[in-house]
Design an enzyme around this catalytic site. Structure first.
Site, PDB file in Angstrom:
ATOM      1  N   CYS A   4      37.154  54.352  27.232  1.00  0.00           N
ATOM      2  CA  CYS A   4      37.296  52.896  27.150  1.00  0.00           C
ATOM      3  C   CYS A   4      38.346  52.478  28.172  1.00  0.00           C
ATOM      4  O   CYS A   4      39.489  52.949  28.136  1.00  0.00           O
ATOM      5  CB  CYS A   4      37.718  52.459  25.745  1.00  0.00           C
ATOM      6  N   CYS A   7      41.556  50.943  26.604  1.00  0.00           N
ATOM      7  CA  CYS A   7      42.385  51.960  25.950  1.00  0.00           C
ATOM      8  C   CYS A   7      43.176  52.723  27.004  1.00  0.00           C
ATOM      9  O   CYS A   7      44.375  52.983  26.833  1.00  0.00           O
ATOM     10  CB  CYS A   7      41.524  52.940  25.145  1.00  0.00           C
ATOM     11  N   ASP A  30      44.691  40.022  34.767  1.00  0.00           N
ATOM     12  CA  ASP A  30      43.273  40.264  35.049  1.00  0.00           C
ATOM     13  C   ASP A  30      43.102  40.595  36.529  1.00  0.00           C
ATOM     14  O   ASP A  30      43.703  39.965  37.398  1.00  0.00           O
ATOM     15  CB  ASP A  30      42.437  39.038  34.670  1.00  0.00           C
ATOM     16  N   ASN A  87      35.597  36.546  24.568  1.00  0.00           N
ATOM     17  CA  ASN A  87      34.146  36.664  24.595  1.00  0.00           C
ATOM     18  C   ASN A  87      33.701  37.769  23.645  1.00  0.00           C
ATOM     19  O   ASN A  87      34.309  38.835  23.603  1.00  0.00           O
ATOM     20  CB  ASN A  87      33.680  36.999  26.014  1.00  0.00           C
ATOM     21  N   HIS A  98      36.301  46.308  24.409  1.00  0.00           N
ATOM     22  CA  HIS A  98      37.572  46.481  23.693  1.00  0.00           C
ATOM     23  C   HIS A  98      38.092  45.058  23.533  1.00  0.00           C
ATOM     24  O   HIS A  98      38.321  44.364  24.542  1.00  0.00           O
ATOM     25  CB  HIS A  98      38.518  47.359  24.514  1.00  0.00           C
ATOM     26  N   HIS A 100      39.643  41.598  23.456  1.00  0.00           N
ATOM     27  CA  HIS A 100      40.720  41.075  24.300  1.00  0.00           C
ATOM     28  C   HIS A 100      40.725  39.558  24.299  1.00  0.00           C
ATOM     29  O   HIS A 100      39.683  38.924  24.159  1.00  0.00           O
ATOM     30  CB  HIS A 100      40.613  41.602  25.737  1.00  0.00           C
ATOM     31  N   HIS A 102      41.737  36.319  26.731  1.00  0.00           N
ATOM     32  CA  HIS A 102      42.100  35.839  28.059  1.00  0.00           C
ATOM     33  C   HIS A 102      43.094  34.695  27.863  1.00  0.00           C
ATOM     34  O   HIS A 102      42.816  33.770  27.089  1.00  0.00           O
ATOM     35  CB  HIS A 102      40.886  35.277  28.800  1.00  0.00           C
TER      36      HIS A 102
HETATM   37  P1  AMP Z   1      35.172  39.942  29.479  1.00  0.00           P
HETATM   38  O1  AMP Z   1      34.138  39.627  30.538  1.00  0.00           O
HETATM   39  O2  AMP Z   1      35.498  38.804  28.588  1.00  0.00           O
HETATM   40  O3  AMP Z   1      34.797  41.212  28.743  1.00  0.00           O
HETATM   41  O4  AMP Z   1      36.512  40.231  30.275  1.00  0.00           O
HETATM   42  C1  AMP Z   1      36.794  41.429  30.909  1.00  0.00           C
HETATM   43  C2  AMP Z   1      37.827  41.130  31.952  1.00  0.00           C
HETATM   44  O5  AMP Z   1      38.411  42.351  32.349  1.00  0.00           O
HETATM   45  C3  AMP Z   1      37.291  40.459  33.222  1.00  0.00           C
HETATM   46  O6  AMP Z   1      37.922  39.195  33.385  1.00  0.00           O
HETATM   47  C4  AMP Z   1      37.658  41.448  34.332  1.00  0.00           C
HETATM   48  O7  AMP Z   1      38.053  40.809  35.532  1.00  0.00           O
HETATM   49  C5  AMP Z   1      38.789  42.221  33.689  1.00  0.00           C
HETATM   50  N1  AMP Z   1      38.998  43.568  34.200  1.00  0.00           N
HETATM   51  C6  AMP Z   1      38.062  44.537  34.380  1.00  0.00           C
HETATM   52  N2  AMP Z   1      38.647  45.673  34.828  1.00  0.00           N
HETATM   53  C7  AMP Z   1      39.983  45.408  34.918  1.00  0.00           C
HETATM   54  C8  AMP Z   1      41.105  46.179  35.305  1.00  0.00           C
HETATM   55  N3  AMP Z   1      41.011  47.463  35.707  1.00  0.00           N
HETATM   56  N4  AMP Z   1      42.331  45.589  35.297  1.00  0.00           N
HETATM   57  C9  AMP Z   1      42.454  44.310  34.913  1.00  0.00           C
HETATM   58  N5  AMP Z   1      41.435  43.534  34.516  1.00  0.00           N
HETATM   59  C10 AMP Z   1      40.203  44.073  34.525  1.00  0.00           C
HETATM   60 ZN    ZN Z   2      39.378  50.689  23.784  1.00  0.00          ZN
END
Ligand code: AMP
Ligand code: ZN
Length: 114
Positions: A4, A7, A30, A87, A98, A100, A102
């Protein structure tokens, strides 16, 4: 949880720009910001999304929400306001499984949710 992304970020196995950490939650910037301030806030415990939440996580989720407000204040977003988005699942385009939040701010956002 193995395999993940978030994680691994919370465990420091994948680098991130950390903005906050305590025993329960972790926050980082992000990688593809959608606003001048775009922070992701996650529980350290792996929960795949809102559909997987149980009453066992009530205290953790209350802490997660309150921490979002604390981070927003620290980032200087309190006066002009900010948006907290989370989301869940396919129709909301959740891309990382996982849970989260925003935290978005730093500019006037569209009146619509998306
Ligand atoms: P969601 O689309 O709501 O699942 O959001 C996932 C978010 O994770 C997106 O806004 C991506 O830009 C962000 N994301 C993906 N990989 C990384 C990473 N390695 N570091 C920071 N943010 C990330
Ligand atoms: Zn996780």
């Amino acid at each position: 949880m193995d395999d993940c992304l978030f994680c691994k970020i919370a465990e420091g196995k994948i680098p991130s720009t950390k903005v906050y950490e305590d025993e329960m939650v972790f926050a980082f910037r992000d990688i593809n910001p959608q606003a001048p301030v775009h922070i992701l806030l996650i529980p350290k415990k792996h929960i795949s999304g809102w559909s997987a939440v149980t009453g066992e996580s009530d205290a953790l989720l209350a802490h997660l929400m309150r921490t979002a407000a604390v981070i927003a204040e620290r980032e200087g977003l309190q006066e002009d306001g900010y948006r907290i988005v989370s989301n869940c699942g396919k129709n909301a385009c959740q891309s990382v499984m996982h849970l989260h939040l925003h935290i978005l701010g730093g500019e006037l956002m569209s009146g619509k949710m998306a």
